[in-house]
Design a protein around this motif. Structure first.
Motif, PDB file in Angstrom:
ATOM      1  N   LEU A 183       0.843  -1.201   0.000  1.00 50.34           N
ATOM      2  CA  LEU A 183       0.000   0.000   0.000  1.00 50.34           C
ATOM      3  C   LEU A 183       0.879   1.253   0.000  1.00 50.34           C
ATOM      4  CD1 LEU A 183      -3.052   0.861   0.259  1.00 50.34           C
ATOM      5  CD2 LEU A 183      -2.579   1.219   2.670  1.00 50.34           C
ATOM      6  N   MET A 186       2.065   2.940  -3.201  1.00 56.14           N
ATOM      7  CA  MET A 186       1.207   3.910  -3.896  1.00 56.14           C
ATOM      8  C   MET A 186       1.681   5.314  -3.546  1.00 56.14           C
ATOM      9  SD  MET A 186      -2.501   2.158  -3.122  1.00 56.14           S
ATOM     10  CE  MET A 186      -3.462   3.509  -3.825  1.00 56.14           C
ATOM     11  N   ALA A 217      -4.910   3.652  -8.812  1.00 58.00           N
ATOM     12  CA  ALA A 217      -5.104   4.763  -7.875  1.00 58.00           C
ATOM     13  C   ALA A 217      -3.785   5.394  -7.443  1.00 58.00           C
ATOM     14  CB  ALA A 217      -5.879   4.300  -6.655  1.00 58.00           C
ATOM     15  N   PHE A 236     -10.766   1.329 -10.186  1.00 56.70           N
ATOM     16  CA  PHE A 236     -10.233   1.158  -8.837  1.00 56.70           C
ATOM     17  C   PHE A 236     -10.712  -0.176  -8.264  1.00 56.70           C
ATOM     18  CE2 PHE A 236     -10.554   1.916  -4.177  1.00 56.70           C
ATOM     19  CZ  PHE A 236      -9.199   1.924  -3.929  1.00 56.70           C
ATOM     20  N   ALA A 237     -12.001  -0.318  -8.109  1.00 58.10           N
ATOM     21  CA  ALA A 237     -12.548  -1.569  -7.581  1.00 58.10           C
ATOM     22  C   ALA A 237     -12.777  -2.541  -8.735  1.00 58.10           C
ATOM     23  CB  ALA A 237     -13.856  -1.294  -6.856  1.00 58.10           C
ATOM     24  N   ILE A 242     -17.810  -4.577  -7.155  1.00 61.64           N
ATOM     25  CA  ILE A 242     -18.851  -3.569  -7.363  1.00 61.64           C
ATOM     26  C   ILE A 242     -20.215  -4.232  -7.482  1.00 61.64           C
ATOM     27  CG2 ILE A 242     -19.641  -1.688  -8.848  1.00 61.64           C
ATOM     28  CD1 ILE A 242     -16.709  -1.373  -9.752  1.00 61.64           C
ATOM     29  N   PHE A 254     -18.510  -1.300 -19.163  1.00 61.71           N
ATOM     30  CA  PHE A 254     -18.181  -0.583 -17.928  1.00 61.71           C
ATOM     31  C   PHE A 254     -16.707  -0.782 -17.584  1.00 61.71           C
ATOM     32  CE2 PHE A 254     -18.103  -0.527 -13.180  1.00 61.71           C
ATOM     33  CZ  PHE A 254     -18.489   0.788 -12.999  1.00 61.71           C
ATOM     34  N   PHE A 259     -14.937   3.646 -22.079  1.00 61.38           N
ATOM     35  CA  PHE A 259     -15.782   4.169 -21.014  1.00 61.38           C
ATOM     36  C   PHE A 259     -15.035   5.255 -20.239  1.00 61.38           C
ATOM     37  CE2 PHE A 259     -17.008   3.923 -16.517  1.00 61.38           C
ATOM     38  CZ  PHE A 259     -18.392   3.914 -16.546  1.00 61.38           C
ATOM     39  N   PHE A 265     -11.308  10.501 -18.342  1.00 65.74           N
ATOM     40  CA  PHE A 265     -10.083  10.120 -17.634  1.00 65.74           C
ATOM     41  C   PHE A 265      -8.972   9.608 -18.550  1.00 65.74           C
ATOM     42  CE2 PHE A 265     -13.490   9.986 -14.516  1.00 65.74           C
ATOM     43  CZ  PHE A 265     -12.957  10.845 -13.571  1.00 65.74           C
TER      44      PHE A 265
ATOM     45  N   ALA B 113     -12.310   3.076   0.182  1.00 63.80           N
ATOM     46  CA  ALA B 113     -13.061   3.903  -0.757  1.00 63.80           C
ATOM     47  C   ALA B 113     -14.291   3.132  -1.230  1.00 63.80           C
ATOM     48  CB  ALA B 113     -12.179   4.273  -1.940  1.00 63.80           C
ATOM     49  N   TYR B 114     -15.382   3.836  -1.500  1.00 58.12           N
ATOM     50  CA  TYR B 114     -16.627   3.162  -1.867  1.00 58.12           C
ATOM     51  C   TYR B 114     -16.519   2.486  -3.234  1.00 58.12           C
ATOM     52  CZ  TYR B 114     -21.565   2.262  -2.585  1.00 58.12           C
ATOM     53  OH  TYR B 114     -22.761   1.643  -2.806  1.00 58.12           O
ATOM     54  N   PRO B 115     -16.768   1.170  -3.303  1.00 64.15           N
ATOM     55  CA  PRO B 115     -16.674   0.483  -4.593  1.00 64.15           C
ATOM     56  C   PRO B 115     -18.018   0.477  -5.315  1.00 64.15           C
ATOM     57  CG  PRO B 115     -16.786  -1.126  -2.817  1.00 64.15           C
ATOM     58  CD  PRO B 115     -17.003   0.231  -2.198  1.00 64.15           C
ATOM     59  N   GLY B 116     -18.449   1.616  -5.778  1.00 65.42           N
ATOM     60  CA  GLY B 116     -19.750   1.685  -6.437  1.00 65.42           C
ATOM     61  C   GLY B 116     -19.631   2.058  -7.907  1.00 65.42           C
ATOM     62  N   LEU B 117     -20.747   1.910  -8.610  1.00 64.50           N
ATOM     63  CA  LEU B 117     -20.764   2.190 -10.042  1.00 64.50           C
ATOM     64  C   LEU B 117     -20.485   3.659 -10.332  1.00 64.50           C
ATOM     65  CD1 LEU B 117     -23.154   0.530 -12.473  1.00 64.50           C
ATOM     66  CD2 LEU B 117     -23.029   2.995 -12.586  1.00 64.50           C
ATOM     67  N   GLU B 120     -16.916   4.798  -9.644  1.00 59.98           N
ATOM     68  CA  GLU B 120     -15.982   4.461 -10.724  1.00 59.98           C
ATOM     69  C   GLU B 120     -16.152   5.433 -11.889  1.00 59.98           C
ATOM     70  OE1 GLU B 120     -13.559   1.932 -10.961  1.00 59.98           O
ATOM     71  OE2 GLU B 120     -13.903   1.649  -8.831  1.00 59.98           O
ATOM     72  N   GLU B 121     -17.412   5.700 -12.225  1.00 57.72           N
ATOM     73  CA  GLU B 121     -17.697   6.629 -13.319  1.00 57.72           C
ATOM     74  C   GLU B 121     -17.048   7.980 -13.106  1.00 57.72           C
ATOM     75  OE1 GLU B 121     -22.054   5.554 -15.207  1.00 57.72           O
ATOM     76  OE2 GLU B 121     -21.912   7.066 -13.642  1.00 57.72           O
ATOM     77  N   ARG B 122     -17.066   8.419 -11.849  1.00 51.82           N
ATOM     78  CA  ARG B 122     -16.527   9.743 -11.551  1.00 51.82           C
ATOM     79  C   ARG B 122     -15.069   9.695 -11.127  1.00 51.82           C
ATOM     80  NH1 ARG B 122     -21.779  10.167  -9.132  1.00 51.82           N
ATOM     81  NH2 ARG B 122     -20.922  10.174  -7.029  1.00 51.82           N
ATOM     82  N   GLY B 123     -14.425   8.539 -11.327  1.00 53.94           N
ATOM     83  CA  GLY B 123     -12.977   8.474 -11.193  1.00 53.94           C
ATOM     84  C   GLY B 123     -12.457   8.306  -9.781  1.00 53.94           C
ATOM     85  N   ALA B 125     -10.310   6.096  -8.813  1.00 52.21           N
ATOM     86  CA  ALA B 125      -8.857   5.893  -8.904  1.00 52.21           C
ATOM     87  C   ALA B 125      -8.158   7.236  -9.091  1.00 52.21           C
ATOM     88  CB  ALA B 125      -8.524   4.958 -10.063  1.00 52.21           C
ATOM     89  N   ILE B 128      -8.128   9.359  -5.797  1.00 52.04           N
ATOM     90  CA  ILE B 128      -7.148   8.902  -4.802  1.00 52.04           C
ATOM     91  C   ILE B 128      -5.725   9.223  -5.279  1.00 52.04           C
ATOM     92  CG2 ILE B 128      -6.184   6.858  -3.662  1.00 52.04           C
ATOM     93  CD1 ILE B 128      -9.044   5.671  -3.750  1.00 52.04           C
ATOM     94  N   SER B 152      -7.005   0.385   3.273  1.00 51.17           N
ATOM     95  CA  SER B 152      -6.444   0.411   1.924  1.00 51.17           C
ATOM     96  C   SER B 152      -6.229   1.819   1.367  1.00 51.17           C
ATOM     97  CB  SER B 152      -7.370  -0.403   1.022  1.00 51.17           C
ATOM     98  OG  SER B 152      -6.792  -0.594  -0.229  1.00 51.17           O
ATOM     99  N   GLY B 153      -6.297   1.935   0.037  1.00 55.44           N
ATOM    100  CA  GLY B 153      -6.055   3.218  -0.626  1.00 55.44           C
ATOM    101  C   GLY B 153      -7.005   4.311  -0.168  1.00 55.44           C
ATOM    102  N   GLY B 154      -8.188   3.912   0.237  1.00 57.73           N
ATOM    103  CA  GLY B 154      -9.177   4.867   0.712  1.00 57.73           C
ATOM    104  C   GLY B 154      -8.742   5.559   1.988  1.00 57.73           C
TER     105      GLY B 154
END
Lengths: 290, 269
Positions: A183, A186, A217, A236-237, A242, A254, A259, A265, B113-117, B120-123, B125, B128, B152-154
């Motif tokens: 970690l 990073m 990240a 990231f995830a 997810i 996705f 995407f 990005f 960090a929240y692993p949500g859809l 991810e869309e809003r970056g 990675a 962070i 972790s990274g979060g």
């Protein structure tokens, strides 16, 4: 004296590259068809010669198969200019994780890689660059202490020599077997890149399949310019995590290169066949020579 | 706390909802707190709270993660898992601290960090990564405190301090022990074993050179007063030390460049 050995070593690697060159990404296993290799995506039988010609891109569906680090370097650098940086740098086993040392040693003898990244200098169309290329055969290209250190040293070397830095990412993320120290890589790599960029250095990040977790990240997302190979998984995830979190299926495409470009990005999605010329163009646009 | 606890017991303690939260330290140790909200790009993430406050009279920028205390707050804050907006808000506040020469203090307790859809869309990675890069070059002194879970990274994305302190029963790791067991052994029932192997306790991390000091904890989970006193002493000591640094940015760069140095073989410098 050590310079002499270094030159010899570089020469040897160069010869080995030319001999093995842009072969199929993986050595054929017994029982495999000696002439044809099916595309893992579309199932089309493609001759090994064609895989070589396209450097691992399926002529039928355009799938970009992984390249080894040395194959990638071969496709990018001017012939005879490759010189590896810190070729003998490897990690150790900070957690005394059962089986880790043996696994790394086995991968070393099978792939010739000391670690999951190869760092080097050389020229592209006559312009000197520092390159770091990750290799997903080595524990999914994961970043432990050695990978972090090699990336940071490559950035420091580029800063000292005032050279552009290009990194090809291919990684599942931080290396679990080295725990918290992974970690911390990073932080280490991001700090080295930040310092390099603040000194005026150009950093081009090239994302290939896959670039996820702790690598995405950190240094992967810090490029002045970010390129991606088509259809690479970048995020990231991981998609499975997810899906478990939100309890629904993810839409097609996705976290793929296209995407990420759509969401702002990635500067450009560049097919492998155009990667070298794109990089050369970008290097020339930042070069002081006219 | 004199008793020897296993790593798994410490993980349970670190996650115990009765444990004082980062916000408890914020409200207990700081005065004149003015909350600043939003990342100026998309929204305001309720899993990160930050703003300007005074610490023993000195203006500082404080940033805390937040799990929330009620169900509604939990859901709002994804149980303390920030979205990219949270990290970008933190970065905005850090850059402002740099502009006005305020020291930065962060209190971190997040599963990651929240692993949500949408994250991810809003970056996620990108958010962070940008924080890590920016934290390395901030010219103001910075102290980070891991209070509970350092996920972790979060967690790292708020924790690149000149000093990193950690509560005695906090944990800090590359991944949750559950994730570790399921990735490396494909067996999520081996969590306890993972806790031991991962070296995630404050003592382990001190030995690995990842943190600078362990902040002791009283035996009672809810004893906020005692906890505040101990935290205050540790924070004062380290803040005074980092404020005297001539070049905090350089100090931080060198500190993180050295992470894991002892575990490298070969390669001349």
């Amino acid at each position: 004296m050590s310079q002499l050995f270094e030159n010899r070593r570089a020469r040897f690697l160069e010869l080995r590259l030319r001999r093995k060159g842009s072969g199929v990404p993986f050595a054929p296993k017994p029982g495999m068809d000696p002439l044809f290799d099916k595309c893992p995506q579309c199932g089309q039988a493609v001759s090994k010669l064609d895989w070589q010609k396209t450097t691992g891109v399926c002529p039928n569906c355009g799938l970009h198969r992984p390249l080894t680090a040395y194959q990638r370097l071969y496709t990018l650098l001017d012939s005879g200019t490759f010189r590896e940086l810190n070729p003998t740098l490897t990690g150790r086993d900070p957690l005394h994780f059962p089986g880790y040392k043996e696994k790394a040693a086995g991968l070393h003898s099978r792939t010739g890689l000391g670690e999951a990244v190869v760092t080097a200098t050389g020229t592209m169309d006559g312009m000197s660059v520092v390159l770091a290329v990750m290799d997903s055969r080595f524990l999914m290209g994961s970043m432990g202490v050695a990978v972090g250190e090699k990336i940071a040293r490559a950035a420091r070397y580029a800063q000292k020599k005032k050279l552009p830095l290009i990194i090809f990412c291919a990684s599942g993320g931080a290396r679990m077997q080295e725990g918290i120290l992974s970690l911390m890589q990073m932080a280490k790599t991001a700090a080295a890149i930040e310092s390099f960029q603040k000194s005026g250095g150009l950093y081009i990040s090239c994302l290939t399949n896959p670039t996820t977790g702790g690598v995405s990240a950190s240094f992967a997302m810090l490029g002045d310019i970010t390129l991606a190979e088509p259809r690479a998984l970048i995020g990231f995830a991981g998609p499975r995590v997810i899906e478990q979190t939100i309890g629904q299926k993810l839409p097609e495409g996705f976290q793929r290169s296209e995407f990420l470009q759509e969401h702002g990005f990635v500067d450009a999605v560049v097919p492998r066949s155009e990667m070298r010329e794109t990089l050369v163009r970008l290097l020339a646009l930042h070069s002081k020579r006219r | 706390m004199a008793k020897e606890l296993t790593a798994a017991q410490r993980v349970a303690l670190a996650r115990d909802p009765r444990r004082p939260s980062p916000e408890d330290y914020l409200h207990g140790l700081f005065t004149d707190f003015f909350e600043q909200r939003g990342d100026r790009l998309f929204g305001d993430d309720r899993s990160i709270v930050g703003g300007i406050a005074r610490y023993h009279g000195r203006p500082v920028t404080v940033i805390c993660t937040r799990k929330g205390k009620t169900l509604e707050e939990h859901l709002q804050a994804h149980f303390g898992m920030p979205e990219p907006e949270g990290y970008r808000k933190a970065r905005r506040l850090m850059e402002q601290a740099e502009k006005f020469g305020r020291p930065i203090i962060t209190f971190v307790d997040t599963p990651g960090a929240y692993p949500g859809l949408e994250a991810e869309e809003r970056g996620q990675a990108d958010a962070i990564a940008q924080n890590l890069a920016r934290m390395s070059s901030l010219t103001v002194p910075f102290v980070a405190v891991i209070c509970g879970e350092g996920g972790s990274g979060g967690a790292l994305a708020l924790s690149m301090g000149n000093r990193v302190l950690m509560l005695e029963n906090a944990v800090y790791s590359v991944l949750s022990p559950e994730g570790f067991a399921s990735i490396l052994w494909k067996d999520s029932s081996r969590v306890e074993e993972a806790c031991e192997v991962m070296k995630l306790t404050a003592q382990d991390l001190l030995e690995l050179g990842v943190i600078d000091e362990i902040v002791p904890e009283p035996e009672e989970l809810e004893s906020l007063g005692t906890r505040l006193r101990i935290m205050d002493a540790a924070l004062t000591k380290h803040l005074d030390a980092v404020v005297r640094l001539k070049d905090p940015a350089r100090h931080r760069q060198e500190k993180f460049a050295a992470m894991g140095e002892a575990w490298i073989r070969g390669g001349k410098t």
